[in-house]
Design an enzyme around this catalytic site. Structure first.
Site, PDB file in Angstrom:
ATOM      1  N   ILE A   1       0.542   3.505  -3.106  1.00 24.41           N
ATOM      2  CA  ILE A   1       1.991   3.651  -3.338  1.00 24.41           C
ATOM      3  C   ILE A   1       2.319   3.379  -4.806  1.00 24.41           C
ATOM      4  O   ILE A   1       3.166   4.048  -5.407  1.00 24.41           O
ATOM      5  CB  ILE A   1       2.802   2.727  -2.398  1.00 24.41           C
ATOM      6  CG1 ILE A   1       2.321   2.887  -0.934  1.00 24.41           C
ATOM      7  CG2 ILE A   1       4.283   3.053  -2.498  1.00 24.41           C
ATOM      8  CD1 ILE A   1       3.017   1.986   0.063  1.00 24.41           C
TER       9      ILE A   1
ATOM     10  N   LYS B   1      -3.936  -5.181   2.475  1.00 20.77           N
ATOM     11  CA  LYS B   1      -3.100  -4.594   3.534  1.00 20.77           C
ATOM     12  C   LYS B   1      -3.834  -4.245   4.826  1.00 20.77           C
ATOM     13  O   LYS B   1      -3.275  -3.564   5.678  1.00 20.77           O
ATOM     14  CB  LYS B   1      -2.408  -3.353   2.991  1.00 20.77           C
ATOM     15  CG  LYS B   1      -3.378  -2.235   2.621  1.00 20.77           C
ATOM     16  CD  LYS B   1      -2.671  -0.915   2.350  1.00 20.77           C
ATOM     17  CE  LYS B   1      -3.665   0.168   2.013  1.00 20.77           C
ATOM     18  NZ  LYS B   1      -3.099   1.465   1.757  1.00 20.77           N
TER      19      LYS B   1
ATOM     20  N   SER C   1       7.380  -4.383   4.832  1.00 22.76           N
ATOM     21  CA  SER C   1       6.838  -3.481   5.850  1.00 22.76           C
ATOM     22  C   SER C   1       7.685  -3.568   7.114  1.00 22.76           C
ATOM     23  O   SER C   1       8.274  -4.622   7.424  1.00 22.76           O
ATOM     24  CB  SER C   1       5.404  -3.936   6.143  1.00 22.76           C
ATOM     25  OG  SER C   1       5.002  -3.477   7.391  1.00 22.76           O
TER      26      SER C   1
ATOM     27  N   TYR D   1      -1.603 -10.393   8.274  1.00 26.28           N
ATOM     28  CA  TYR D   1      -1.019  -9.507   7.245  1.00 26.28           C
ATOM     29  C   TYR D   1       0.508  -9.475   7.396  1.00 26.28           C
ATOM     30  O   TYR D   1       1.247  -9.666   6.426  1.00 26.28           O
ATOM     31  CB  TYR D   1      -1.599  -8.088   7.372  1.00 26.28           C
ATOM     32  CG  TYR D   1      -0.802  -7.063   6.601  1.00 26.28           C
ATOM     33  CD1 TYR D   1      -0.863  -7.017   5.209  1.00 26.28           C
ATOM     34  CD2 TYR D   1       0.045  -6.154   7.251  1.00 26.28           C
ATOM     35  CE1 TYR D   1      -0.101  -6.093   4.489  1.00 26.28           C
ATOM     36  CE2 TYR D   1       0.800  -5.240   6.544  1.00 26.28           C
ATOM     37  CZ  TYR D   1       0.721  -5.205   5.162  1.00 26.28           C
ATOM     38  OH  TYR D   1       1.488  -4.304   4.450  1.00 26.28           O
TER      39      TYR D   1
ATOM     40  N   LYS E   1       3.987 -10.805   4.922  1.00 21.66           N
ATOM     41  CA  LYS E   1       5.205 -10.065   4.548  1.00 21.66           C
ATOM     42  C   LYS E   1       6.449 -10.878   4.905  1.00 21.66           C
ATOM     43  O   LYS E   1       7.400 -10.962   4.132  1.00 21.66           O
ATOM     44  CB  LYS E   1       5.242  -8.689   5.227  1.00 21.66           C
ATOM     45  CG  LYS E   1       4.174  -7.727   4.726  1.00 21.66           C
ATOM     46  CD  LYS E   1       4.342  -7.381   3.250  1.00 21.66           C
ATOM     47  CE  LYS E   1       3.217  -6.569   2.690  1.00 21.66           C
ATOM     48  NZ  LYS E   1       3.166  -6.532   1.229  1.00 21.66           N
TER      49      LYS E   1
HETATM   50  P1  NAD Z   1      -3.286  -0.294  -1.931  1.00 21.54           P
HETATM   51  O1  NAD Z   1      -4.348  -1.192  -1.422  1.00 21.54           O
HETATM   52  O2  NAD Z   1      -3.604   1.131  -2.115  1.00 21.54           O
HETATM   53  O3  NAD Z   1      -2.686  -0.862  -3.300  1.00 21.54           O
HETATM   54  C1  NAD Z   1      -2.547  -2.247  -3.554  1.00 21.54           C
HETATM   55  C2  NAD Z   1      -3.156  -2.512  -4.921  1.00 21.54           C
HETATM   56  O4  NAD Z   1      -3.002  -3.890  -5.248  1.00 21.54           O
HETATM   57  C3  NAD Z   1      -4.660  -2.216  -4.971  1.00 21.54           C
HETATM   58  O5  NAD Z   1      -4.912  -1.273  -5.991  1.00 21.54           O
HETATM   59  C4  NAD Z   1      -5.319  -3.574  -5.254  1.00 21.54           C
HETATM   60  O6  NAD Z   1      -6.457  -3.434  -6.076  1.00 21.54           O
HETATM   61  C5  NAD Z   1      -4.175  -4.337  -5.905  1.00 21.54           C
HETATM   62  N1  NAD Z   1      -4.234  -5.794  -5.716  1.00 21.54           N
HETATM   63  C6  NAD Z   1      -4.304  -6.472  -4.545  1.00 21.54           C
HETATM   64  N2  NAD Z   1      -4.295  -7.790  -4.766  1.00 21.54           N
HETATM   65  C7  NAD Z   1      -4.200  -7.961  -6.113  1.00 21.54           C
HETATM   66  C8  NAD Z   1      -4.138  -9.099  -6.965  1.00 21.54           C
HETATM   67  N3  NAD Z   1      -4.190 -10.354  -6.483  1.00 21.54           N
HETATM   68  N4  NAD Z   1      -4.051  -8.908  -8.311  1.00 21.54           N
HETATM   69  C9  NAD Z   1      -4.010  -7.653  -8.820  1.00 21.54           C
HETATM   70  N5  NAD Z   1      -4.066  -6.550  -8.065  1.00 21.54           N
HETATM   71  C10 NAD Z   1      -4.162  -6.707  -6.722  1.00 21.54           C
HETATM   72  O7  NAD Z   1      -2.043  -0.457  -0.932  1.00 21.54           O
HETATM   73  P2  NAD Z   1      -0.731   0.450  -0.809  1.00 21.54           P
HETATM   74  O8  NAD Z   1      -0.849   1.252   0.433  1.00 21.54           O
HETATM   75  O9  NAD Z   1      -0.430   1.107  -2.090  1.00 21.54           O
HETATM   76  O10 NAD Z   1       0.352  -0.677  -0.516  1.00 21.54           O
HETATM   77  C11 NAD Z   1       1.161  -1.223  -1.550  1.00 21.54           C
HETATM   78  C12 NAD Z   1       2.054  -2.296  -0.958  1.00 21.54           C
HETATM   79  O11 NAD Z   1       2.821  -1.736   0.107  1.00 21.54           O
HETATM   80  C13 NAD Z   1       1.295  -3.475  -0.348  1.00 21.54           C
HETATM   81  O12 NAD Z   1       2.039  -4.639  -0.614  1.00 21.54           O
HETATM   82  C14 NAD Z   1       1.304  -3.165   1.135  1.00 21.54           C
HETATM   83  O13 NAD Z   1       1.215  -4.333   1.897  1.00 21.54           O
HETATM   84  C15 NAD Z   1       2.666  -2.511   1.283  1.00 21.54           C
HETATM   85  N6  NAD Z   1       2.779  -1.622   2.443  1.00 21.54           N
HETATM   86  C16 NAD Z   1       1.922  -0.551   2.547  1.00 21.54           C
HETATM   87  C17 NAD Z   1       2.014   0.285   3.661  1.00 21.54           C
HETATM   88  C18 NAD Z   1       1.089   1.472   3.823  1.00 21.54           C
HETATM   89  O14 NAD Z   1       1.034   2.045   4.911  1.00 21.54           O
HETATM   90  N7  NAD Z   1       0.362   1.900   2.807  1.00 21.54           N
HETATM   91  C19 NAD Z   1       2.992   0.044   4.660  1.00 21.54           C
HETATM   92  C20 NAD Z   1       3.845  -1.046   4.497  1.00 21.54           C
HETATM   93  C21 NAD Z   1       3.741  -1.873   3.386  1.00 21.54           C
END
Ligand code: NAD
Length: 346
Positions: A16, A90, A130, A155, A159
């Protein structure tokens, strides 16, 4: 000349985050600085962003739970005036195995970030929440006022905890303006076909699994439960195209910057208002991509809620946001990107 303002996007190498960076750059009003430690993100993301947008984005490869490293991002970039905080782990199953990792990473990074934002005088934050915070709500569609439920996984608990921290922190510091965006089911890939989702830790989510089956990496798509009280017996979810989700962040940032928003924490559902059953989603993937997958229907899986979909009226009214791209386009773009990514790896 005064530097243009920048938005710090944490988790910018992720799914995202990277699509949101592309939307911020496309909008053109702000520059972007990213912070991602590649624990799940892909190191080539920034090359792909440059290829699509023509702009180089600086990424800090730091763990945001480390205060000194996080402080350096702000001290080296005084033009940062807002943060969009995506960085988190996540995977629901992984969080069940390693709850301590999920709490220290997801809650710890928000705490450090808020502290460093305060030191740097940055007072606008958008947080990735989420729909899992609504748990197994008996009332559908859920609005932002629907009571939150106990989390179904560690998880989900992170949130809920992060929202609580944000609410308390925003109330204590009246200069803060924050928004928690509760995503429903982001899916699909960028229209260019040049970037999309990459899961390094383990493949989760219906659309990535459909892509893995289509690619022959998995034998079958397993539908968990066909006896739910829904129109075809399978669970109902609310899918939103990743570019629509990304665009919502640009609008939410503009709204926080405007006099339309008051100080404090605001919550928005980012859903389509339409529930899609798992069966319908699987059919849509096969139809738009002209594929026939091996679909296996089996018993329910513990922890799944029967239906969750959003009432998106608040985001429409306040942010002027509603999803524009169809379920078919999510499925088409996801598979197009998956094929491209696999060809790049081979
Ligand atoms: P993703 O895993 O693709 O991206 C998250 C990024 O954060 C990764 O690139 C990871 O390397 C980085 N990261 C994690 N911990 C870190 C830290 N301590 N320091 C620096 N970088 C760190 O996930 P996404 O799907 O892009 O999700 C983004 C956000 O949206 C997250 O908070 C996730 O919980 C939330 N979310 C995602 C979804 C979904 O379906 N994709 C749904 C609801 C909420």
């Amino acid at each position: 000349m005064k530097d243009r303002e920048s938005i710090l996007v944490t988790g910018g190498a992720g799914y995202i985050g990277s699509h949101t960076i592309l939307e911020i750059l496309r909008d053109g009003s702000y520059d972007v600085v990213s912070a991602d430690n590649f624990s799940n993100g892909d190191a080539n993301t920034f090359r792909r962003i440059a290829e699509i947008s023509g702009k180089e984005v600086k990424n800090y490869n730091v763990d945001l739970t480390r205060a000194a490293d996080t402080r350096r991002i702000f001290s080296e970039n005084p033009q940062i005036t807002a943060v969009i905080h995506f960085a988190a782990l996540k995977s629901v199953p992984e969080s069940v195995e390693k709850p301590e990792l999920y709490f220290s990473n997801n809650v710890g990074s928000l705490e450090v970030l808020l502290g460093e934002m305060r030191t740097a005088g940055v007072n606008k934050l958008i947080f990735s929440s989420s729909c899992s915070v609504y748990g197994n709500s008996p009332v559908q569609p859920v609005t932002e006022e629907t009571p939150l439920q106990k989390a179904e996984s560690p998880y989900g608990a992170t949130k809920l905890k992060c929202e609580e921290i944000l609410r308390t922190y925003s109330a204590a510091h009246p200069e803060m303006k924050t928004a928690a965006l509760r995503y429903f089911n982001p899916a699909g890939a960028h229209a260019s076909g040049k970037t999309g989702e990459i899961q390094k830790r383990n493949v989760t989510g219906l659309v990535p699994i459909l892509c893995a089956v289509a690619a022959g990496e998995r034998k079958e798509i397993y539908i968990h439960g066909t006896d739910y009280p829904t129109r075809d017996g399978t669970c109902i979810r609310d899918y939103v195209h990743i570019t629509d989700i990304a665009r919502a962040h640009v609008l939410a940032h503009a709204w926080l910057n405007s006099s339309k928003s008051s100080a404090g924490m605001h919550v928005f559902n980012l859903g389509s208002g339409n529930g899609t059953t798992v069966e319908e989603a699987v059919n849509a993937f096969q139809k738009v991509n002209h594929l026939t997958l091996n679909v296996v229907r089996g018993p329910r899986r513990p922890g799944d809620v029967a239906a969750i979909y959003s009432n998106g009226e608040k985001a429409k009214r306040e942010l002027g946001w509603q999803p524009e791209l169809s379920l078919g386009e999510m499925m088409r773009s996801a598979w197009e990107w998956e094929k491209k990514y696999r060809s790049l790896q081979s």
